[in-house]
Design a protein around this motif. Structure first.
Motif, PDB file in Angstrom:
ATOM      1  N   GLY A   1      58.715 -15.648   4.364  1.00 44.64           N
ATOM      2  CA  GLY A   1      59.985 -15.072   4.831  1.00 44.64           C
ATOM      3  C   GLY A   1      60.150 -15.223   6.331  1.00 44.64           C
ATOM      4  N   VAL A   2      59.113 -14.769   7.075  1.00 42.34           N
ATOM      5  CA  VAL A   2      59.218 -14.774   8.541  1.00 42.34           C
ATOM      6  C   VAL A   2      59.264 -16.223   9.050  1.00 42.34           C
ATOM      7  CG1 VAL A   2      58.087 -14.083  10.699  1.00 42.34           C
ATOM      8  CG2 VAL A   2      58.103 -12.525   8.736  1.00 42.34           C
ATOM      9  N   THR A   3      58.405 -17.076   8.507  1.00 44.83           N
ATOM     10  CA  THR A   3      58.399 -18.489   8.930  1.00 44.83           C
ATOM     11  C   THR A   3      59.750 -19.137   8.624  1.00 44.83           C
ATOM     12  OG1 THR A   3      56.073 -18.502   8.310  1.00 44.83           O
ATOM     13  CG2 THR A   3      57.033 -20.635   8.812  1.00 44.83           C
ATOM     14  N   TYR A   4      60.271 -18.856   7.449  1.00 44.22           N
ATOM     15  CA  TYR A   4      61.553 -19.434   7.005  1.00 44.22           C
ATOM     16  C   TYR A   4      62.689 -18.998   7.936  1.00 44.22           C
ATOM     17  CZ  TYR A   4      64.958 -21.041   3.466  1.00 44.22           C
ATOM     18  OH  TYR A   4      65.959 -21.684   2.788  1.00 44.22           O
ATOM     19  N   GLN A   5      62.672 -17.706   8.279  1.00 46.02           N
ATOM     20  CA  GLN A   5      63.717 -17.186   9.175  1.00 46.02           C
ATOM     21  C   GLN A   5      63.665 -17.885  10.530  1.00 46.02           C
ATOM     22  OE1 GLN A   5      65.168 -13.361   9.245  1.00 46.02           O
ATOM     23  NE2 GLN A   5      64.942 -13.000  11.429  1.00 46.02           N
ATOM     24  N   TYR A   6      62.413 -18.031  11.062  1.00 46.84           N
ATOM     25  CA  TYR A   6      62.272 -18.665  12.379  1.00 46.84           C
ATOM     26  C   TYR A   6      62.650 -20.143  12.315  1.00 46.84           C
ATOM     27  CZ  TYR A   6      60.418 -14.799  15.034  1.00 46.84           C
ATOM     28  OH  TYR A   6      60.301 -13.617  15.716  1.00 46.84           O
ATOM     29  N   ARG A   7      62.263 -20.790  11.229  1.00 45.35           N
ATOM     30  CA  ARG A   7      62.514 -22.228  11.146  1.00 45.35           C
ATOM     31  C   ARG A   7      64.005 -22.523  11.005  1.00 45.35           C
ATOM     32  NH1 ARG A   7      60.766 -26.927   6.970  1.00 45.35           N
ATOM     33  NH2 ARG A   7      61.011 -28.588   8.494  1.00 45.35           N
TER      34      ARG A   7
ATOM     35  N   LYS B   1      66.438 -20.307  11.582  1.00 43.26           N
ATOM     36  CA  LYS B   1      67.217 -19.404  12.448  1.00 43.26           C
ATOM     37  C   LYS B   1      68.230 -18.615  11.610  1.00 43.26           C
ATOM     38  CE  LYS B   1      66.652 -22.277  16.521  1.00 43.26           C
ATOM     39  NZ  LYS B   1      65.605 -23.100  15.928  1.00 43.26           N
ATOM     40  N   LEU B   2      67.724 -18.046  10.520  1.00 38.47           N
ATOM     41  CA  LEU B   2      68.592 -17.276   9.618  1.00 38.47           C
ATOM     42  C   LEU B   2      68.943 -15.928  10.237  1.00 38.47           C
ATOM     43  CD1 LEU B   2      66.905 -17.766   6.128  1.00 38.47           C
ATOM     44  CD2 LEU B   2      68.923 -18.931   7.033  1.00 38.47           C
ATOM     45  N   ARG B   3      70.106 -15.392   9.853  1.00 43.54           N
ATOM     46  CA  ARG B   3      70.486 -14.056  10.322  1.00 43.54           C
ATOM     47  C   ARG B   3      70.697 -13.166   9.089  1.00 43.54           C
ATOM     48  NH1 ARG B   3      71.592 -13.766  15.500  1.00 43.54           N
ATOM     49  NH2 ARG B   3      72.885 -11.922  15.245  1.00 43.54           N
ATOM     50  N   THR B   4      69.763 -13.345   8.151  1.00 44.06           N
ATOM     51  CA  THR B   4      69.881 -12.577   6.892  1.00 44.06           C
ATOM     52  C   THR B   4      69.077 -11.280   6.943  1.00 44.06           C
ATOM     53  OG1 THR B   4      68.086 -13.941   6.067  1.00 44.06           O
ATOM     54  CG2 THR B   4      70.322 -14.544   5.386  1.00 44.06           C
ATOM     55  N   GLY B   5      68.547 -10.918   8.102  1.00 39.18           N
ATOM     56  CA  GLY B   5      67.785  -9.662   8.250  1.00 39.18           C
ATOM     57  C   GLY B   5      66.417  -9.748   7.581  1.00 39.18           C
ATOM     58  N   THR B   6      65.796 -10.938   7.602  1.00 44.08           N
ATOM     59  CA  THR B   6      64.531 -11.125   6.884  1.00 44.08           C
ATOM     60  C   THR B   6      63.414 -10.252   7.446  1.00 44.08           C
ATOM     61  OG1 THR B   6      65.186 -13.364   6.392  1.00 44.08           O
ATOM     62  CG2 THR B   6      62.863 -12.849   6.104  1.00 44.08           C
ATOM     63  N   ILE B   7      63.345 -10.157   8.808  1.00 41.32           N
ATOM     64  CA  ILE B   7      62.226  -9.381   9.372  1.00 41.32           C
ATOM     65  C   ILE B   7      62.332  -7.907   8.980  1.00 41.32           C
ATOM     66  CG2 ILE B   7      61.194  -8.551  11.526  1.00 41.32           C
ATOM     67  CD1 ILE B   7      61.549 -11.314  12.651  1.00 41.32           C
ATOM     68  N   ILE B   8      63.546  -7.376   9.074  1.00 44.99           N
ATOM     69  CA  ILE B   8      63.679  -5.962   8.682  1.00 44.99           C
ATOM     70  C   ILE B   8      63.428  -5.822   7.170  1.00 44.99           C
ATOM     71  CG2 ILE B   8      66.222  -6.023   8.364  1.00 44.99           C
ATOM     72  CD1 ILE B   8      64.203  -3.105   9.772  1.00 44.99           C
ATOM     73  N   ALA B   9      63.865  -6.850   6.412  1.00 42.20           N
ATOM     74  CA  ALA B   9      63.620  -6.801   4.963  1.00 42.20           C
ATOM     75  C   ALA B   9      62.125  -6.858   4.673  1.00 42.20           C
ATOM     76  CB  ALA B   9      64.334  -7.961   4.275  1.00 42.20           C
ATOM     77  N   VAL B  10      61.422  -7.747   5.410  1.00 41.24           N
ATOM     78  CA  VAL B  10      59.967  -7.847   5.221  1.00 41.24           C
ATOM     79  C   VAL B  10      59.305  -6.532   5.613  1.00 41.24           C
ATOM     80  CG1 VAL B  10      57.869  -8.914   6.188  1.00 41.24           C
ATOM     81  CG2 VAL B  10      59.739 -10.353   5.405  1.00 41.24           C
ATOM     82  N   THR B  11      59.774  -5.946   6.730  1.00 44.71           N
ATOM     83  CA  THR B  11      59.181  -4.679   7.196  1.00 44.71           C
ATOM     84  C   THR B  11      59.402  -3.571   6.168  1.00 44.71           C
ATOM     85  OG1 THR B  11      59.588  -5.344   9.466  1.00 44.71           O
ATOM     86  CG2 THR B  11      59.183  -2.996   9.079  1.00 44.71           C
TER      87      THR B  11
END
Lengths: 795, 227
Positions: free
Chosen positions: A719-725, A727-737
């Motif tokens: 999730g985190v790698t995908y978001q960084y790669r 540049k998604l703004r789908t709230g992945t980090i907060i979702a992962v947290t």
């Protein structure tokens, strides 16, 4: 390809929105009612390896009368009361236990019967062999006979002579001692320190009596075990107030384990549910988030019914693990909910769906890899868990958007959305983060080298404290702490089995010594051997020993005034013996402990200390005599240990391979794929390292739990790698947290479980998830930044 | 009159002992009966109370054994020391010297033949334990507990003679046919214990010079070195 298939399904579901929602509703209602008809299983046999020796031992234990026996230890609680009162209570309890639940109650046997049964002339000819006759021959000389006569004379001066003089008349040489010597090992075969008084089993302290109850209820039969235990407890309640009673039985373990697991499931579900609810409402401040929260529960209900339809019976333990799985499976809905609230566009929605699908796939694969195992319980766990995950995925991708789009009001913004952006744009101290991670990983790796493995499956028994306390008290009073292994001889008829048993006894005697090997052959050989013994006995006495003894007695007896008929009972009965079938009496009672009969097959059991040196020696005999085998708790533990080690050597690399493969398929770039695997590697290494550091041994359960966790923590990395790669703004980090928080709550709740298997699962998952999550947000972003910076330089 | 009744009772007892059990039972309706207490349990308890009202006891005894095994009667003389609750020493002085100490945990015995002390754990000898339990009850005077396992009847009132016949649930049934105890005139202890065995052997122990509640020397309970 994913995009095409997903869009096709997504369009169809949106077009049939009402029908789909109605179908989901009806299916859930049907599955809910199906829960009442599903069949559940309390015992954890299915979690054991299908190793030939383990299976045979388990089959033996199930088929043996051990598993169908209940022991009751009755204790005097009033110091003023005596053994007589104790025996009264025991007899009262025995009289109140009737079929069909209680088939037979043994509370002792009559000592007078022992005296009667073991009349020398009835048993000695049948039991004593050539070696014993040689010993008797050695006694027939002037010196010894004179000593014996003096001994008998002296004995008649003693207070107990009332009881012993008649015995002396029928046994002037003391042949009875040879018989008693053969019986000496019998109490050892019981494994308990038992005395017999007034026909009752009594403890050495004289304050406890023991009853052995044979029941028709199989130990693994949960409903009937409950009935059995409840009935016995009722009968015990009716006993006089001056006694208390402890029940020792496998049935109690079955009932107690079920109670403990049910209680754990209830507590863990409540803790997890309340915390989830509180967290979701606090973070999202939107009651509609409840649907996200409900998805895993709906999935569990569907999965129970579907898995039961495939498996027939579902283990309670598997359902217990489902509580933790619910924590994992909530992630997909959570990702989707946050993205939808952020109002993502169509392309980002598809990308997110792809991420959720790959997340669910890695989790499912971490379960599905268990199908490679030979342990059937793991297959059940894999099926149930994969179903849970798959149903949650379907709900997250297709049902949740329908439910949310049906909402009239637009969902309020996610309070954590800013945090997500801040985290994403935060400039990580790249070198510091990576250096600290490498050092800690190295430390954990070093610590993990000294981890231990505990193969004792008894430690996974979750029986309540009352059951364990009763067993501790029982062992304090009655001994029996030293476990015994069993040597089993099988035969189509009792005689056939007994004949082999005679040979086994001889062979065991030369290998381990007869003192440590308690066998039926020791005091009741086969009919063939008894006939041989009788012939040898007759021949021995007829070939002059009778006359010689008579002459020697006559010579010695004169000085003690023995009458002419003093030893007539011995000489008159010397040849009046016959082969006894032992269908009743003391031998029959004793035989019960040594002979089992089931489905036309006879099994004769011999007992020896459960130590490796004996097992190794006696295994040689099993190779020589087909149909013989050894049942040993220690050997079973060793087999489980070796089997599990073998399986882990396959399962762990396979799980890792699946994750690596899926990660590569997802990124199509080895560098990003490896970064995405950082949480997985961290979680596993830290799990083993921390367990070793805390001196908690690995076991079958926590190893499987850690393998299952890899499917979850790999998602954080992806999730985190995908978001960084991208540049998604789908709230992945907060979702992962949030998802990590829910997973930590789910697995953390298991730390409150009393059942050791559930607790052990909680410990493993808790460590894996926390360390996996921390590395996902503290190590993955710096690594991505580093890679991104290098790629920019290259460009 | 009193003496006359005593003679009749004694004769009845002698006939009863000598007859086979079936004949004795057949003859029962016709024989002179000693009146039986209305409440046997209370009677035994009362007698037991009197006869067990001591902490220590020392007595001399003469034991006569008429055994099928021997041509002649075996006559032994010795002493018994008893300290409640669970300590009995039995010393035989003639014809051979032998001593045994019985406690609730062990048996320690010595004889002049071997001149060795042998100690046996009572707990590991259930048969011996039963034998000695029986003897302890007879010697200590606590007869109330015997009602459950024996048929009890009063044979004679003066001196008081009570007979105990083991029931089927009694371990002794296989060996003992009956036990008759004769009390002293003051009924404070036994005067005679007569054990009739199934084998036909008869053991009679007469207690003489019985002293109760006298301080006992510790060596009274020693089996080696003899007192």
């Amino acid at each position: 390809m994913f995009e095409n298939v997903f869009s096709l399904f997504n369009d169809f579901v949106r077009q049939q929105r009402k029908w789909i929602l109605l179908l989901v509703l009806l299916a859930t209602a049907a599955a809910g009612s199906g829960l009442f008809f599903a069949r559940y299983e309390g015992n954890i046999d299915l979690m054991l390896p299908p190793d030939k020796e383990i299976a045979r031992s388990m089959d033996f234990l199930r088929g043996s009368s051990f598993s169908d026996k209940v022991i009751v230890s009755v204790a005097l609680t009033d110091p003023a009361k005596t053994k007589k009162d104790l025996f009264f209570a025991v007899d009262q309890l025995a009289a109140s236990l009737a079929p069909p639940l209680f088939m037979k109650v043994v509370s002792g046997f009559s000592v007078s019967n022992v005296m009667d049964e073991f009349s020398v002339l009835q048993y000695a000819p049948q039991i004593l062999g050539a070696k014993d006759l040689e010993t008797i021959g050695g006694l027939i000389n002037s010196n010894t006979v004179s000593q014996k006569m003096r001994g008998i004379y002296m004995q008649s001066m003693r207070p107990e002579s009332v009881f012993t003089s008649s015995l002396s008349r029928s046994d002037p040489l003391g042949i009875k001692m040879l018989l008693l010597e053969k019986m000496r090992a019998l109490p050892a075969s019981m494994g308990y320190d038992v005395a017999i008084e007034d026909g009752h089993f009594i403890s050495r302290d004289g304050r406890h009596a023991m009853m052995i109850i044979q029941t028709s209820v199989a130990m693994m039969d949960s409903p009937r075990s409950k009935e059995l235990v409840a009935t016995l407890q009722d009968r015990i309640k009716a006993l006089p107030a001056y006694v208390s009673a402890d029940i020792i039985s496998g049935h109690l373990h079955t009932v107690s384990n079920e109670q403990v697991i049910k209680r754990d499931i209830s507590i863990v579900s409540t803790i997890a549910s309340v915390t989830f609810l509180f967290l979701f409402l606090l973070v999202f401040r939107d009651p509609r988030v409840l649907f996200v929260f409900i998805i895993p529960f709906i999935a569990i209900v569907w999965a129970i019914v579907l898995a039961t339809a495939v498996e027939g019976r579902l283990l309670y333990l598997v359902i217990g693990l489902g509580t933790a799985i619910a924590g994992f499976s909530v992630d997909y809905g959570l990702h989707m909910y946050i993205a939808l609230k952020r109002g993502v566009d169509g392309s980002q929605f598809v990308k997110l769906s792809r991420l959720i699908t790959i997340n669910a796939t890695t989790t499912m694969f971490s379960f599905l890899v268990l199908f490679v195992s030979k342990i059937h319980g793991y297959h059940q766990l894999a099926l149930f868990s994969a179903l849970c995950v798959f149903i949650c995925l379907l709900f997250a991708l297709f049902v949740l958007p329908l439910v949310l789009s049906n909402m009239k009001a637009a969902p309020p913004p996610v309070s954590g959305s800013n945090i997500d952006d801040k985290l994403r744009s935060f400039r990580w101290p790249v070198k510091t983060c990576i250096s600290v991670w490498v050092v800690l990983l190295a430390l954990a790796l070093y610590s993990s080298t000294s981890v231990t493995f505990d193969s004792d499956i008894k430690k996974l028994d979750g029986s309540g404290p009352d059951v364990l306390r009763a067993e501790r008290t029982f062992h304090d009073v009655w001994g029996g702490k030293t476990s015994q292994a069993i040597f089993v001889v099988t035969g189509k008829s009792l005689e056939e089995a007994m004949e082999v048993n005679d040979f086994v006894f001889q062979a065991a005697g030369s290998l381990v010594g007869t003192g440590d090997f308690t066998s039926l052959a020791q005091f009741w050989p086969s009919e063939r051997l008894r006939k041989e013994n009788i012939a040898q006995w007759d021949s021995f006495w007829k070939q002059g020993q009778e006359d010689k003894l008579k002459k020697l007695i006559r010579e010695s007896a004169a000085s003690y005034q023995f009458s002419d008929v003093a030893f007539a009972p011995f000489f008159d009965g010397l040849y009046l013996h016959q082969t006894d079938s032992a269908s009743n009496g003391l031998i029959a009672q004793l035989q019960e402990r040594f002979v089992l009969s089931k489905d036309g097959e006879y099994r004769i059991l011999s007992y020896f200390p459960d130590e490796q040196k004996y097992i190794d020696s006696l295994k040689e005999i099993t190779l020589k005599y087909p149909g013989t085998f050894i049942v040993s708790g220690k050997a079973m533990s060793a087999s489980i240990s070796s089997f599990t080690a073998k399986e882990i050597r396959i399962l762990a690399p396979l799980a890792l391979l699946f994750n690596v493969l899926l990660s590569w398929l997802f990124f199509k770039d080895w560098k990003y794929a490896l970064i995405a695997l950082v949480p997985l590697v961290t979680g596993v290494v830290w799990f083993v390292g921390i367990m070793s550091f805390l001196k908690i041994p690995l076991n079958v359960i926590n190893i499987v739990a850690s393998i299952v966790s890899t499917g979850v923590i790999v998602d954080y990395g992806l999730g985190v790698t995908y978001q960084y790669r991208h540049k998604l703004r789908t709230g992945t980090i907060i979702a992962v947290t949030i998802s990590a928080t829910t997973n930590v709550i789910g697995t953390g709740a298991l730390l409150f479980a009393k059942h050791p298997a559930l607790h052990s699962t909680g410990v493993a998952m808790f460590i894996c998830i926390i360390t996996g999550y921390l590395s996902a947000i503290l190590v993955v972003p710096p690594l991505c930044s580093l890679l991104e910076a290098r790629e920019n330089i290259n460009v | 009159m009193k003496m006359h009744a005593g003679i009749i009772a004694a004769l009845s007892l002698a006939i009863f002992i000598m007859l086979p059990p079936s004949l004795a039972l057949a003859a029962e309706p016709g024989k002179v009966k000693t009146s039986q207490p209305a409440d046997l349990a209370a009677f035994l308890q009362d007698i037991g109370k009197k006869a067990s009202n001591f902490k220590t006891l020392k007595t001399e005894f003469t034991q006569e054994k008429k055994m099928v095994m021997f041509k002649e009667k075996l006559v032994m003389k010795g002493r018994i020391y008893l300290e409640k609750p669970n300590k009995i020493a039995w010393h035989v002085d003639s014809p051979v010297r032998y001593s045994v100490l019985i406690t609730d945990k062990l048996i320690r015995q010595w004889d002049e033949d071997t001149n060795k002390v042998q100690e046996i754990s009572l707990a590991k000898n259930p048969i011996f334990q039963n034998v000695l339990n029986q003897l302890t009850v007879w010697f200590s005077g606590e007869y109330g507990s015997l009602l459950d396992t024996n048929d009890v009847r009063v044979i004679k009132r003066d001196p008081l003679v009570i007979e105990f016949i083991p029931r089927d649930n009694n371990v002794s049934k296989k060996v003992i046919k009956s036990i008759a105890i004769t009390f002293r005139d003051d009924q404070k202890y036994l005067q005679q214990l007569r054990i009739q065995e199934v084998s036909g052997d008869v053991t009679t122990i007469n207690f003489i010079n019985t002293i109760m509640n006298t301080p006992l020397k510790s060596n009274s309970f020693e089996v080696k070195g003899r007192v």
